[in-house]
Motif scaffolding. Structure first.
Motif, short mmCIF file in Angstrom:
data_model
loop_
_atom_site.label_atom_id
_atom_site.label_comp_id
_atom_site.label_asym_id
_atom_site.label_seq_id
_atom_site.Cartn_x
_atom_site.Cartn_y
_atom_site.Cartn_z
N ARG A 27 0.83 -1.21 0.00
CA ARG A 27 0.00 0.00 0.00
C ARG A 27 0.86 1.26 0.00
O ARG A 27 0.56 2.24 -0.69
CB ARG A 27 -0.89 -0.04 1.25
N ARG A 28 1.96 1.23 0.77
CA ARG A 28 2.86 2.40 0.80
C ARG A 28 3.54 2.61 -0.55
O ARG A 28 3.66 3.74 -1.03
CB ARG A 28 3.92 2.19 1.89
N ASP A 31 1.08 4.20 -2.83
CA ASP A 31 0.94 5.64 -2.55
C ASP A 31 2.09 6.43 -3.17
O ASP A 31 1.87 7.51 -3.76
CB ASP A 31 0.89 5.87 -1.04
N HIS A 32 3.31 5.92 -3.03
CA HIS A 32 4.47 6.62 -3.63
C HIS A 32 4.35 6.67 -5.15
O HIS A 32 4.66 7.70 -5.79
CB HIS A 32 5.77 5.91 -3.24
N SER A 60 1.58 6.63 -6.86
CA SER A 60 0.51 7.58 -7.18
C SER A 60 1.00 9.01 -7.11
O SER A 60 0.66 9.85 -7.96
CB SER A 60 -0.66 7.38 -6.22
N SER A 61 1.85 9.31 -6.10
CA SER A 61 2.40 10.67 -6.00
C SER A 61 3.29 10.99 -7.19
O SER A 61 3.26 12.11 -7.74
CB SER A 61 3.18 10.82 -4.70
N GLN A 100 -0.63 3.03 -12.26
CA GLN A 100 -1.09 3.45 -10.94
C GLN A 100 -2.40 2.75 -10.57
O GLN A 100 -2.56 2.26 -9.43
CB GLN A 100 -1.27 4.97 -10.92
N ASN A 108 -2.79 0.14 -7.46
CA ASN A 108 -3.76 0.43 -6.39
C ASN A 108 -4.75 -0.73 -6.22
O ASN A 108 -5.14 -1.05 -5.09
CB ASN A 108 -4.51 1.71 -6.71
#
Length: 784
Positions: free
Chosen positions: A339-340, A343-344, A346-347, A398, A402
């Motif tokens: 999950r982390r 998130d990275h 996605s950023s 992405q 996810n």
């Protein structure tokens, strides 16, 4: 190592092909020069023949001129005698005077013919002399050209000789290194064979021992165990499920490989964004000369922040790799670190979406520059399409990442049957990313080649563009490796782990399986603690000293761990500096080559200028010498004319003497011998260069044969080593599988034996109670 050797041999083959092509060109040049030398020899022979003919004509003309001079003198004497006789015999009548006049008219006609013939011979001699001088000048110029060509060919031959010697030395060193490596590989192969034999022996012993234990355990189970709980699913669900350690090892290995590929991808993305920022500051406006547009300023500001979005990708995947161990259950529901990483990612995708409009407008601004051609505008439009395509592919990636990270947050978010489809789409999307980046790299290369022809392109822009193209090449390679890696491991990603008890058809929840695995560890630790013997007591002083040693060792261990962390950080920083200085060295090498090319051009221009000035100096000197010789000749001619008669007949006697003719012949002979010597030297040099070229060609052929033999031997050795390694890995896998299967069987047997002991103890207790009850009943019956 095999890939490095293959790359080195491919480079050597390319250099050999280049040298072979240069050798063919040089051989053709030598053959051409030999043909030209043969033609020059023929021309020299023809010139010598024509020169001999002219000399013979000159000798015949001089001899004829002397005869005519003597004849004229005799005629003059006869004329004087006839005039004297005419004066004496004036009174003798008109018939003798008429005869004298007729004779004089005959002599005059004969003299007039001789004068005309002498003039014609003088004209032919002058024309032959002029033609000889022109031919001599042409031959001299041709000889100078041939001397320059021979010097150039000699320089080329010397350069090729040094290059061939260097390649020979390098090939010899490679051969020695390969021989040493072949010997080491043979030793390793022998050791591997010995190890395989030992492993086979150990495997046979283990198989025999385990088969004996299995027979013993099966006999015990058949005799002692009346109940098998694996036949019923309700009872079997209470058993501890087996742990798939091979799946865990494979998952950790795959995560480690993915971490290496993502590290390469992160480095390539950092270089690409950094060099793009440098290019924005240089083109279309140089920020060191004039301020760039506000759009490019904002774009460079965003690009400067790329490390804050790219670096976390590597950190997130590193944490994911560290969370996968041998004693954990690795499925989508239990991997919380994914999950982390999502998130990275996605950023970083949001960062790409943020810089996309600025990138498109920056390319549009480059197209609106005054010196931008139509071809460059078309390439900028293609690059805009490529940027949009790459960003859309990152958005798809992405979404898929996810989706894969959702089960770790909420278990019922995605069914297990849909995960294989998501992995398949992710693999296809990675291949699309590789194709998009490959197209963008191709269009950037075409754009860079078009920009080289613009007059406003600076050296700084060229170097930045070359670095940008290098980063795009590394980015293409890293994305291609990631796509192929994911496609090769797609079966592993889509396969289900199937955690559940043996013999059961229902799979357990991965979280439940992980909890049961933890409980199994606790139970094993508890049993181990129970069976552990009680340690002996330690004296108080010894315990204090041990405590001091323990505290000092822990402190030293903490210090060492800190030093290791610092050294790792320093190594990472030095690697970055190394990459930076490697790029700087490449740029410096390019600049050095250009400066050396410019220096050679300047030296050639200087040599040409100095040669022109020397030629201009020598021409006036020659003109002065010719003028002095002409003046001396005129003085000698005037001195001789003073002694001769001033009549028309006397003017015919002003011909060059025998001494002057001898000087001219000696000078021409010296020139002829000089040029013949030079032609001989040139022919010897050409023969030497031809022999050297043939020698180098034979050496290159021999080296090529040796290289082919070495390549064949290397391939055979590498194949043998591969086969040996495959056999070793196969045997090790078989040994590990047999060990694990037997360990699992032994653990299952031990569990069944425990349950059998419990049932036996219960049966004994029941038998004892029944016996006691029967004894009591018997006593009661007796008492009655």
């Amino acid at each position: 190592m095999a890939a490095d050797l293959q790359a080195k041999y491919s480079k050597l083959a390319q250099e050999y092909s280049k040298l072979r092509a240069q050798n063919q060109v040089l051989k053709k040049g030598v053959v051409d020069e030999q043909a030209t030398s043969v033609s020059l020899k023929d021309q020299l022979k023809q010139r010598d023949q024509s020169l001999r003919k002219v000399e013979q004509e000159m000798d015949s003309l001089s001899f004829r001129n002397q005869q005519l001079a003597k004849r004229v003198e005799l005629l003059q004497e006869e004329l004087a005698v006839s005039e004297a006789k005419g004066k004496k015999g004036k009174n003798k009548g008109d018939s003798p005077s008429q005869q004298g006049l007729q004779a004089q008219s005959v002599f005059d006609e004969d003299l007039q013919k001789k004068i005309q013939e002498n003039e014609r011979l003088h004209i032919q001699f002058y024309e032959a002399d002029e033609q000889h001088r022109r031919q001599e000048a042409q031959l001299k110029a041709r000889l100078e050209e041939l001397e320059r060509g021979s010097e150039q060919h000699q320089a080329v031959v010397d350069g090729l000789a040094t290059k061939y010697t260097e390649t020979i030395e390098r090939l010899q060193s490679d051969k020695a290194r390969l021989e040493v490596k072949a010997q080491t590989l043979e030793r390793e192969a022998k050791e591997c064979r010995m190890r395989t034999e030992e492993c086979q022996q150990q495997l046979r012993r283990c198989q025999s021992e385990l088969s004996r234990q299995v027979k013993q355990s099966s006999s015990v189970i058949q005799e002692k165990v009346p109940f098998n709980d694996t036949k019923f699913s309700d009872y079997n669900s209470l058993n501890v499920p087996p742990h798939n350690r091979r799946h865990q090892l494979k998952a950790r290995d795959v995560a480690g490989q993915a971490l290496g590929f993502v590290q390469d991808l992160v480095a390539a993305l950092l270089n690409f964004h950094s060099y793009t920022e440098q290019r924005v500051h240089i083109y279309p406006l140089d920020s060191s000369i004039e301020p760039i547009s506000p759009l490019n300023q904002k774009f460079s500001q965003y690009l400067h922040e790329n490390a804050a979005y790219v670096r976390p990708l590597e950190d997130g995947l590193l944490q994911l790799h560290q969370s996968i161990t041998e004693d954990t259950v690795t499925v989508l529901e239990t991997v919380g670190k994914l999950r982390r990483f999502a998130d990275h990612f996605s950023s970083y995708t949001h960062f790409l979406l943020k810089i996309l409009p600025y990138q498109l407008k920056s390319l549009k601004e480059e197209s609106e520059a005054p010196l931008c051609t139509a071809a460059l505008t078309a390439k900028n439009q293609e690059l805009q399409d490529d940027m949009r395509k790459v960003t859309s592919v990152f958005e798809k990636l992405q979404n898929y990442i996810n989706l894969l990270a959702l089960p770790s947050v909420r278990q019922d978010a995605m069914p297990q049957s849909s995960s294989s489809a998501v992995f398949t789409q992710l693999a296809a999307c990675l291949h699309n990313l590789h194709d998009a980046i490959k197209e963008m790299s191709k269009h950037y290369n075409q754009k860079a080649s078009l920009e080289q022809g613009l007059p406003t392109v600076t050296q700084k822009l060229r170097t930045t563009t070359e670095c940008l193209l290098g980063s795009l090449g590394s980015l293409t390679n890293s994305t291609g490796k990631i796509a192929t890696f994911f496609s090769n491991n797609l079966d592993f990603f889509t396969s289900s782990t199937g955690y559940g008890p043996r013999g059961g058809t229902v799979a357990l929840n991965p979280l439940q399986a992980e909890d049961m695995l933890a409980n199994k560890k606790k139970a094993a630790a508890y049993i181990h603690a129970i069976k552990k013997p009680r340690p002996q007591s330690v004296p108080y002083r010894e315990a204090l000293s041990n405590r001091r040693i323990l505290t000092s060792s822990t402190e030293s261990r903490e210090g060492l761990t800190q030093q290791v962390q610092q050294s790792q950080e320093k190594i990472a920083r030095l690697e970055q500096e190394k990459e930076h200085w490697l790029l700087e060295a490449q740029l410096g090498k390019v600049r050095l080559e250009k400066e050396s090319q410019r220096i050679t051009d300047l030296e050639a221009q200087l040599a040409a200028a100095l040669g022109g000035s020397l030629a201009s100096l020598t021409v006036p000197d020659n003109a002065a010498v010719h003028s002095l010789e002409d003046s001396e000749m005129e003085q000698s001619a005037t001195g001789k004319e003073a002694t001769l008669c001033s009549s028309l007949v006397g003017m015919l006697c002003t011909t060059p003497t025998v001494e002057n003719m001898g000087d001219e012949e000696s000078r021409e002979q010296l020139i002829k011998t000089h040029y013949m010597a030079r032609v001989g030297e040139l022919t010897t040099q050409l023969q030497i260069s031809d022999s050297k070229a043939v020698h180098f060609h034979s050496e290159c052929r021999a080296l090529a044969k040796r290289l082919a033999i070495a390549e064949k031997s290397r391939e055979t050795l590498s194949e043998e080593v591969k086969l040996a390694n495959q056999n070793i890995t196969r045997l090790q896998d078989e040994l590990a599988t047999t060990k694990r299967s037997y360990e699992d069987q032994l653990s299952m047997m031990s569990d069944h034996l425990c349950s059998m002991n419990e049932t036996l103890s219960k049966q004994r207790e029941e038998i004892d109670t029944l016996k006691l009850g029967s004894k009591g009943n018997a006593k009661k019956n007796k008492g009655r």
